[in-house]
Design an enzyme around this catalytic site. Structure first.
Site, short mmCIF file in Angstrom:
data_model
loop_
_atom_site.label_atom_id
_atom_site.label_comp_id
_atom_site.label_asym_id
_atom_site.label_seq_id
_atom_site.Cartn_x
_atom_site.Cartn_y
_atom_site.Cartn_z
N ARG A 56 27.40 -18.04 39.60
CA ARG A 56 27.20 -16.69 39.05
C ARG A 56 25.74 -16.26 39.02
O ARG A 56 25.43 -15.10 39.23
CB ARG A 56 27.75 -16.61 37.62
CG ARG A 56 29.26 -16.63 37.56
CD ARG A 56 29.74 -16.53 36.13
NE ARG A 56 31.17 -16.76 36.05
CZ ARG A 56 31.75 -17.41 35.04
NH1 ARG A 56 31.03 -17.89 34.05
NH2 ARG A 56 33.05 -17.57 35.03
N ARG A 65 35.00 -19.89 18.69
CA ARG A 65 36.39 -20.16 19.12
C ARG A 65 37.32 -19.95 17.92
O ARG A 65 37.02 -20.45 16.82
CB ARG A 65 36.48 -21.61 19.61
CG ARG A 65 37.81 -21.95 20.23
CD ARG A 65 38.01 -21.32 21.56
NE ARG A 65 37.19 -21.93 22.61
CZ ARG A 65 37.06 -21.42 23.83
NH1 ARG A 65 37.70 -20.31 24.18
NH2 ARG A 65 36.31 -22.01 24.74
N HIS A 98 40.41 -12.18 23.68
CA HIS A 98 39.13 -12.37 23.01
C HIS A 98 38.74 -11.09 22.26
O HIS A 98 38.91 -9.98 22.77
CB HIS A 98 38.00 -12.62 24.03
CG HIS A 98 38.06 -13.95 24.73
ND1 HIS A 98 38.97 -14.93 24.44
CD2 HIS A 98 37.27 -14.45 25.71
CE1 HIS A 98 38.73 -15.98 25.23
NE2 HIS A 98 37.72 -15.71 26.00
N SER A 115 42.82 -20.09 25.14
CA SER A 115 43.13 -20.08 26.58
C SER A 115 41.86 -19.91 27.42
O SER A 115 41.88 -20.20 28.61
CB SER A 115 44.14 -18.99 26.91
OG SER A 115 43.64 -17.74 26.50
N GLY A 116 40.78 -19.45 26.80
CA GLY A 116 39.51 -19.36 27.52
C GLY A 116 39.01 -20.72 27.98
O GLY A 116 38.22 -20.82 28.91
N CYS A 144 34.56 -14.59 30.98
CA CYS A 144 35.49 -13.65 30.35
C CYS A 144 34.83 -12.81 29.25
O CYS A 144 35.04 -11.60 29.16
CB CYS A 144 36.69 -14.40 29.79
SG CYS A 144 36.28 -15.96 29.00
#
Ligand code: NAP
Length: 353
Positions: A99, A237, A244, A158-159, A128
């Site tokens: 990235r 978290r 999110h 789930s991230g 995300c």
């Protein structure tokens, strides 16, 4: 001629990519080629697929490769990205390995699809938590130039991937009996996550920030093409399965009222504003307003959008706003964003079905 597609990785994000390709009628030859670390049969989004062990042949004659494998030296795009590009495919990568590579465009299509110049065949999709924040910030930045952002995230399990979601579900029956001795998988999170939360996502860095926090800084500045925007993040978290949330404080150069910000965001692609008097409140609070919550991303009309609410002026600074946003981390935060990048390249004639 329909496009030939390979999906590498069949975890939470890979399964969503398959589902989104079908649901959006992506102009491709069905089924896509599906690859992972080992061959087997797998049901993805309700359909049976043969999963191949990833090998060079998986990219021959393929137009688009979506990478949704794990990150790092043994990860999918590090091992296979260059080989896929050399085979002639356009690659879109969900992972974080490339990235911040200056040669790799980092793209949220509503914001900076122009970054994919004709010489670029490997494209990265942001983290995300970055994607949903950037959609909100970019619209306000264009109107009033953002100087500084303070963001706190509320990120679902789930991230982290499929193992974290399974771990939370396993912990809940134990936590219902006692909160004192909840068994947990220490290779996933550092503490039990059931009925808990912690300010720790990804690795710690030497300055005390976590890598997830710094991804939000570096990636946002790269996508928005402005490294003068200051960003102060805390990533947390929470025991939510999908979706999110982010509480964002924004300081702008030009004053924006809450009403102006609401209007700008309501007219921004990919954004829905949920922020009006709650006339159905059973709590008899005449000032109560509507706002988005993570479970809203299960609704078909919201599943692909960044939902924004609680838009209000911050009276403690001259030009300040506070707001709250929610998005599906597996869809707009990952799988949908990569499919939208490919759709954008079709619209621009870079990919020709
Ligand atoms: N979860 C999110 O909200 C989210 C958001 C944005 C970006 N991402 C990124 O998206 C990627 C996938 O995340 P996930 O949550 O779907 O992970 P996951 O549920 O753990 O699944 C990972 C998948 O990648 C495959 N894989 C791992 N290494 C591979 C390799 N070297 N070659 C081929 N396949 C390989 C695994 O294969 P096996 O099944 O054979 O083990 C598995 O199917 C990660 O890079 C993640 O950082 C995730």
């Amino acid at each position: 001629m329909a496009l030939k597609v390979t999906v590498v990785g069949v975890g939470m994000v890979g399964e969503q990519i398959v589902s989104i390709l079908r649901e959006r009628n992506f102009p491709m030859k069905w089924p896509p080629r599906i690859c992972a670390t080992r061959a087997r049969s797998e049901v993805l989004a309700g359909e049976g697929f043969h999963v191949e062990e990833t090998a060079e042949g998986a990219f021959e004659g393929v137009d688009v490769v979506f990478f949704a494998g794990k990150e790092g030296g043994k990860g999918a795009s590090v091992q296979w990205g260059k080989k896929a590009v050399d085979a002639g495919a356009i690659c879109v990568d969900n992972g974080g390995d490339f990235r911040m590579d200056p040669a790799v465009p980092l793209v949220v299509p509503e914001v900076n699809l122009d970054a994919v110049t004709p010489d670029k065949s490997f494209i990265a999709s942001p983290n995300c938590s970055t994607i949903q924040m950037v959609l909100v910030l970019d619209a306000l930045h264009r109107a009033a130039r953002i100087r500084r952002v303070v963001v706190s995230t509320y990120q679902s399990v789930s991230g982290w991937g499929v193992a974290a979601q399974e771990d939370l579900l396993k912990q809940i029956p134990h936590a219902l009996k006692s909160l004192d001795d909840i068994p947990f998988e220490p290779t996933v999170f550092a503490s039990p996550i059931a009925f808990n939360l912690f300010p720790h996502i990804d690795k710690f860095l030497e300055d005390g920030y976590t890598k997830e926090e710094m991804k939000m800084v570096w990636e946002t500045q790269k996508i928005m093409g402005d490294d003068t925007i200051k960003i102060s993040p805390t990533t947390v978290r929470v025991p939510v399965l999908v979706g999110h949330g982010e509480a964002i404080n924004i300081e702008t150069e030009k004053k924006l009222s809450a009403a102006e910000a609401r209007e700008i965001l309501a007219n921004s692609p990919g954004v829905v504003v949920i922020d009006e008097p709650n006339t159905n409140s059973p709590r008899n609070d005449p000032l109560e307003r509507t706002y988005p919550v993570p479970l809203d991303v299960r609704r078909p009309e919201y599943q692909d959008m960044v939902l924004v609410g609680r838009i209000r002026e911050d009276p403690t600074i001259e030009n300040g706003l506070n707001l709250w946003c929610v998005a599906d981390n597996l869809r707009k935060g990952a799988a949908l964003n990569v499919v939208q990048i490919a759709e954008g390249l079709i619209e621009r004639g870079r990919l020709n079905p």
